[in-house]
Write a protein that holds these residues in place. Structure first.
Motif, PDB file in Angstrom:
ATOM      1  N   GLY A 234      40.023 -31.874  13.303  1.00  0.00           N
ATOM      2  CA  GLY A 234      40.099 -30.943  11.968  1.00  0.00           C
ATOM      3  C   GLY A 234      40.672 -29.762  12.272  1.00  0.00           C
ATOM      4  N   GLY A 235      40.763 -29.272  13.098  1.00  0.00           N
ATOM      5  CA  GLY A 235      41.230 -27.853  13.330  1.00  0.00           C
ATOM      6  C   GLY A 235      42.547 -27.873  13.141  1.00  0.00           C
ATOM      7  N   MET A 236      43.173 -28.769  13.894  1.00  0.00           N
ATOM      8  CA  MET A 236      44.653 -29.072  13.849  1.00  0.00           C
ATOM      9  C   MET A 236      45.335 -29.333  12.685  1.00  0.00           C
ATOM     10  N   ALA A 237      44.368 -30.530  11.931  1.00  0.00           N
ATOM     11  CA  ALA A 237      44.991 -30.883  10.613  1.00  0.00           C
ATOM     12  C   ALA A 237      44.756 -29.878   9.487  1.00  0.00           C
ATOM     13  N   ALA A 238      43.555 -28.943   9.597  1.00  0.00           N
ATOM     14  CA  ALA A 238      43.702 -28.015   8.841  1.00  0.00           C
ATOM     15  C   ALA A 238      44.980 -27.245   8.748  1.00  0.00           C
TER      16      ALA A 238
ATOM     17  N   LEU B  28      34.843 -31.409   8.005  1.00  0.00           N
ATOM     18  CA  LEU B  28      35.062 -32.831   8.395  1.00  0.00           C
ATOM     19  C   LEU B  28      33.515 -33.107   9.132  1.00  0.00           C
ATOM     20  N   GLY B  29      33.156 -32.345   9.903  1.00  0.00           N
ATOM     21  CA  GLY B  29      31.812 -32.788  10.346  1.00  0.00           C
ATOM     22  C   GLY B  29      30.811 -32.790   9.415  1.00  0.00           C
ATOM     23  N   MET B  30      30.947 -32.192   8.073  1.00  0.00           N
ATOM     24  CA  MET B  30      29.968 -32.029   7.088  1.00  0.00           C
ATOM     25  C   MET B  30      30.015 -33.726   6.374  1.00  0.00           C
TER      26      MET B  30
ATOM     27  N   VAL C  18      47.822 -28.925   7.253  1.00  0.00           N
ATOM     28  CA  VAL C  18      47.655 -29.005   5.665  1.00  0.00           C
ATOM     29  C   VAL C  18      48.205 -27.637   5.025  1.00  0.00           C
ATOM     30  N   VAL C  19      47.334 -26.661   5.463  1.00  0.00           N
ATOM     31  CA  VAL C  19      47.492 -25.233   5.090  1.00  0.00           C
ATOM     32  C   VAL C  19      48.884 -24.597   5.495  1.00  0.00           C
TER      33      VAL C  19
ATOM     34  N   VAL D 133      43.620 -35.676   7.926  1.00  0.00           N
ATOM     35  CA  VAL D 133      44.500 -34.774   7.089  1.00  0.00           C
ATOM     36  C   VAL D 133      44.260 -35.251   5.753  1.00  0.00           C
ATOM     37  N   ARG D 134      43.887 -36.461   5.226  1.00  0.00           N
ATOM     38  CA  ARG D 134      43.648 -36.879   4.117  1.00  0.00           C
ATOM     39  C   ARG D 134      42.389 -36.452   3.434  1.00  0.00           C
TER      40      ARG D 134
END
Ligand code: ADP
Ligand code: ZN
Length: 600
Positions: free
Chosen positions: A483-487, A433-435, A490-491, A561-562
Motif C-alpha cells: 500500500g505504501g508504494m502503491a500510494a 488498504l488494511g482498513m 498513485v499520487v 493501486v486500483r
C-alpha cells in the motif's frame, strides 16, 4: 587471541628483566689478564670454585680481548698454574678471598626466582583464567586444578519465587506440580517405587518465563536451586566445562532434593555434526557427555531434578532426549490475551495504577508480547509516569510505553514538508488498504514521526491471537504491505527507496505461500523453500515457484493501486489528518477514512 597476546607480553617482560640483570654480568677474562690485575694491585676480592675464579676489581679495567670495561670478572685457572703461587701473590697484594660469590650480587634466591619467573607468570595467568571461568558460574577458586569450589545454590529463603509469580501459563504450571510434590517428599514416591523424570526440558521462545518457572518450582518445593547457562561451560578452557558440570551435580546431590537449571541447553546439546555453536567442538562434546553421564548416574532416588531450557528444541541432540535424561518436554508458549492480562496483573502488583487503567484492554492491544515484554511494558509506563511527575500510572502512560515498545523510540529530526507529505501518503496507503481488506488485522496506529530507520509506521494487530493464516488473509497482508508504494505511485507517479522493508515482507509472505504452505495450485502442497536451509527442488520447479511468487505479488499490487484510486478521497483525508496530528490512534484513523471499525 587475547591469550596469545598476553603470553607474548609475559615473555617480553621476562626478557627485559633478565637482560637488565645481565648488563651487570661478570666479564670473562684470560688468566694472563687476571694475573696482570692482581700484580697491579687492582683486585679487591676473589671467590674460587675449583679452577674457576670470580672477582671484583677496585678500579674498572679494560679487557684487551674485546675492549670492554669491567669491574666484575670470571676466569679459569690453567691446571699448570701453581695454587700455592697464586695464593701467595693474592695474599701479597691484599686481595680478599671470600666464601660467597661477589659477582652474583642477586644471590641464589633471586637467580632462582628469575629463572622461574616466566613459569610463575604463566601459571599465574592460567590460574587467573581458570578463576574467571569458574566465577562465571557463581563459584570461584581454582577450577581445573581439580579442587574447584562448590557451585552456590540460591539459598532457600532467599529470592524465592513461586507459582504466584508466574501467570498466564497455567497448563505449563500444572505439568510441574507433580515435580514440586516429588521434591517436597521424595520418600513418598520412593516407597511406592514410582519413577519421576530426572530431566525436564522447557521449550519456548525467549522471555516466556522458562527461567522463572524453574525458579518457581524450586520456590514452591522450597529446595535449593542451582543455575547455570550452558554457554558458560563452553566458554571455558577445554576440560573445565566438564569438571564444572561434575561439581554442579555433586553439590546438588549433597543437598538433595534440589534443582539444577541449565539455560540455553542447545548451546551444548546441539546435534553432533550440525553447525557448531560457540566455543570449541571438543569442549561442547565433553560438557554434553558429562551431563549425560551425570544424569545416567542418578538412580532417580536422589531427588535431583534437572530442568533444561531452550528456544530451539528441534536442534537438540536426540541423545539428550532419551529416557532417563530430558525425557519430558514442556512447551512454554507466548501467552494469549487472557494470559497477558494475568501477567500484567502480576507485574503491576507493586505499581500504583490510575482508575482508568484497564489491563484487559492493554492485553488486547499487545498480541505476541511475551511475559518479559509485558514486564518491560509495565516498567516503561512507570518510568514515563515518574518522568511526568505523576503519583499514579495512567492508561496514557501505558499507551505511550506500548507505542514506544511496538514502534520504536521517536527520533527528533526535522523533515522537509514535502518529505512529510510523501511519508503521510505512504503510511495512509498502508493503513487504508488494511482498513479495506476484509479479514485483515485492524489498524491500531498510524504515525509519521520518524523512528529508527523508518520515517513512519502503521501498526496493525489482530483482535485475537492468530495461530493460522489462510490464503485471503495473507493476500490481504501483501496488499497492505504494498500500500505504501502503491500510494506513492498513485499520487506522485514515482517510486522511492522508502519501501525496501515493505518489499522484503511482501517477498517473504509470497514465497511462503508458494514454496512452504502449499497455497499455489500450480506448485502443489510441497515444501520447496524450507524455513531453514537450501531450496529443495529441480531448477525448473524453482523457476515455476518464482513465476508464481511474481504472479501473486503482481496481482496484489494491481489491486492495491486500483483500490487506492477508487478511494482517493479517503486516502487524502487520512493524509490531512496525519499531517495535522502526526499520530492517529485506531479510532481517529478509521474516523478520518470515514470507515467503520471492523469487528470480526
Ligand atoms: P526465559 O527464561 O523464557 O527467557 P524468563 O523466565 O527469563 O524467560 O523471563 C524474564 C522475565 O519476564 C521474568 O523474570 C518475569 O519478570 C517475566 N515473565 C516472563 N514470563 C512470565 C510469566 N508467565 N508470568 C510473569 N512474569 C513473566
Ligand atoms: Zn511502508
Amino acid at each position: 587471541m587475547r591469550f596469545a597476546l598476553t603470553l607474548l607480553a609475559v615473555y617480553a617482560v621476562f626478557f627485559l628483566i633478565s637482560s637488565f640483570f645481565d648488563a651487570d654480568a661478570p666479564e670473562t677474562i684470560s688468566y694472563t689478564q687476571f694475573t696482570t690485575q692482581v700484580n697491579a694491585g687492582n683486585v679487591k676480592e676473589v671467590y674460587a670454585t675449583g679452577y674457576s675464579v670470580e672477582g671484583v676489581l677496585k678500579q674498572p679495567a679494560t679487557d684487551p680481548d674485546d675492549n670492554r670495561a669491567y669491574t666484575k670478572f670470571v676466569t679459569e685457572i690453567p691446571v699448570f698454574a701453581s695454587d700455592e703461587q697464586l695464593y701467595q701473590s693474592l695474599v701479597g697484594k691484599g686481595v680478599q678471598i671470600v666464601a660467597e660469590s661477589p659477582t652474583q650480587g642477586r644471590g641464589l634466591f633471586w637467580n632462582l626466582v628469575l629463572s622461574l619467573l616466566p613459569v610463575l607468570l604463566l601459571v599465574g595467568l592460567w590460574v587467573w583464567i581458570m578463576r574467571r571461568g569458574a566465577s562465571l558460574m557463581g563459584g570461584g577458586g581454582l577450577a581445573g586444578l581439580g579442587k574447584s569450589k562448590a557451585a552456590k545454590p540460591v539459598e532457600a529463603g532467599k529470592v524465592r519465587v513461586n507459582f504466584d509469580d508466574v501467570a498466564g501459563i497455567d497448563e505449563v504450571e500444572a505439568e510441574l506440580v507433580e515435580i514440586v510434590d516429588y521434591l517436597k517428599d521424595p520418600a513418598k514416591y520412593r516407597r511406592l517405587g514410582a519413577k519421576l523424570p530426572k530431566g525436564i526440558l522447557l521449550a519456548g521462545p525467549p522471555g516466556t518465563g522458562k527461567t522463572l518457572l524453574a525458579r518457581a518450582v524450586a520456590g514452591e518445593a522450597n529446595v535449593p536451586f542451582f543455575s547455570a547457562s550452558a554457554s558458560e561451560f563452553i566458554e571455558m578452557i577445554v576440560g573445565v566445562g566438564a569438571s564444572r558440570v561434575r561439581d554442579l551435580f555433586e553439590e546438588a546431590r549433597k543437598v538433595a532434593p534440589s534443582i539444577i537449571f541449565i539455560d540455553e541447553i542447545d548451546a551444548i546439546g546441539r546435534a553432533r555434526g550440525g553447525a557448531s555453536g560457540i566455543g570449541g567442538h571438543d569442549e561442547r562434546e565433553q560438557t554434553l557427555n558429562q551431563i549425560l553421564t551425570e544424569m545416567d548416574g542418578f538412580s532417580g532416588a536422589e531427588g535431583v531434578i534437572v530442568i533444561g531450557a531452550t528456544n530451539r528444541p528441534e536442534v537438540l541432540d536426540p541423545a539428550l532426549l532419551r529416557p532417563g535424561r530430558f525425557d519430558r518436554t514442556v512447551v512454554v508458549s507466548p501467552p494469549d490475551a487472557k494470559g497477558r492480562a494475568e501477567i500484567l496483573k502480576v507485574h503491576t502488583r507493586g505499581v500504583p495504577l490510575d482508575a482508568d487503567v484497564s489491563l484487559e484492554q492493554l492485553a488486547k492491544t499487545s498480541p505476541g508480547m511475551t511475559g518479559a515484554d509485558l514486564a518491560n511494558l509495565v516498567n516503561e509506563a512507570a518510568l514515563l509516569a515518574a518522568k511526568r511527575g505523576k503519583e499514579k500510572v495512567s492508561m496514557a502512560d501505558f499507551a505511550d510505553a506500548l507505542e514506544k515498545l511496538q514502534l520504536g523510540a521517536a527520533r527528533s529530526i526535522v523533515m522537509p514538508e514535502e518529505e512529510r507529505r510523501r511519508t503521510a501518503y505512504h503510511e495512509a496507503g498502508h493503513a487504508l488498504l488494511g482498513m479495506l481488506q476484509p479479514g485483515a488485522d485492524p489498524v491500531r496506529k498510524i504515525s509519521i514521526i520518524p523512528r529508527g530507520r523508518a520515517l513512519g509506521v502503521t501498526l496493525s494487530t489482530p483482535d485475537t491471537d492468530r495461530y493460522n493464516y489462510d490464503y485471503d488473509y495473507l493476500r490481504g497482508r501483501i496488499i497492505g504491505a504494498l500500500g505504501g508504494m502503491a500510494a506513492e505511485e498513485v499520487v506522485y507517479g514515482v517510486i522511492t527507496t522508502g519501501s525496501e522493508s515493505d518489499l522484503e515482507q511482501v517477498t517473504m509472505i509470497a514465497r511462503g505461500m508458494v514454496g512452504r504452505w502449499g497455497m499455489s495450485e500450480k506448485i502443489g502442497p510441497l515444501t520447496i523453500l524450507p524455513s531453514e536451509g537450501q531450496p529443495q527442488a529441480a531448477p525448473a520447479t524453482l523457476a515455476a515457484v518464482d513465476d508464481e511468487v511474481r504472479r501473486i505479488v503482481d496481482e496484489c499490487y494491481e489491486q492495491a493501486v486500483r483500490l487506492l484510486k477508487e478511494n482517493r478521497e479517503r486516502l487524502d483525508a487520512i493524509v490531512e489528518a496525519l499531517l495535522e496530528h502526526e499520530t492517529l490512534d485506531e479510532e481517529a484513523a478509521y474516523a478520518a477514512a470515514g470507515l467503520p471499525r471492523k469487528t470480526e
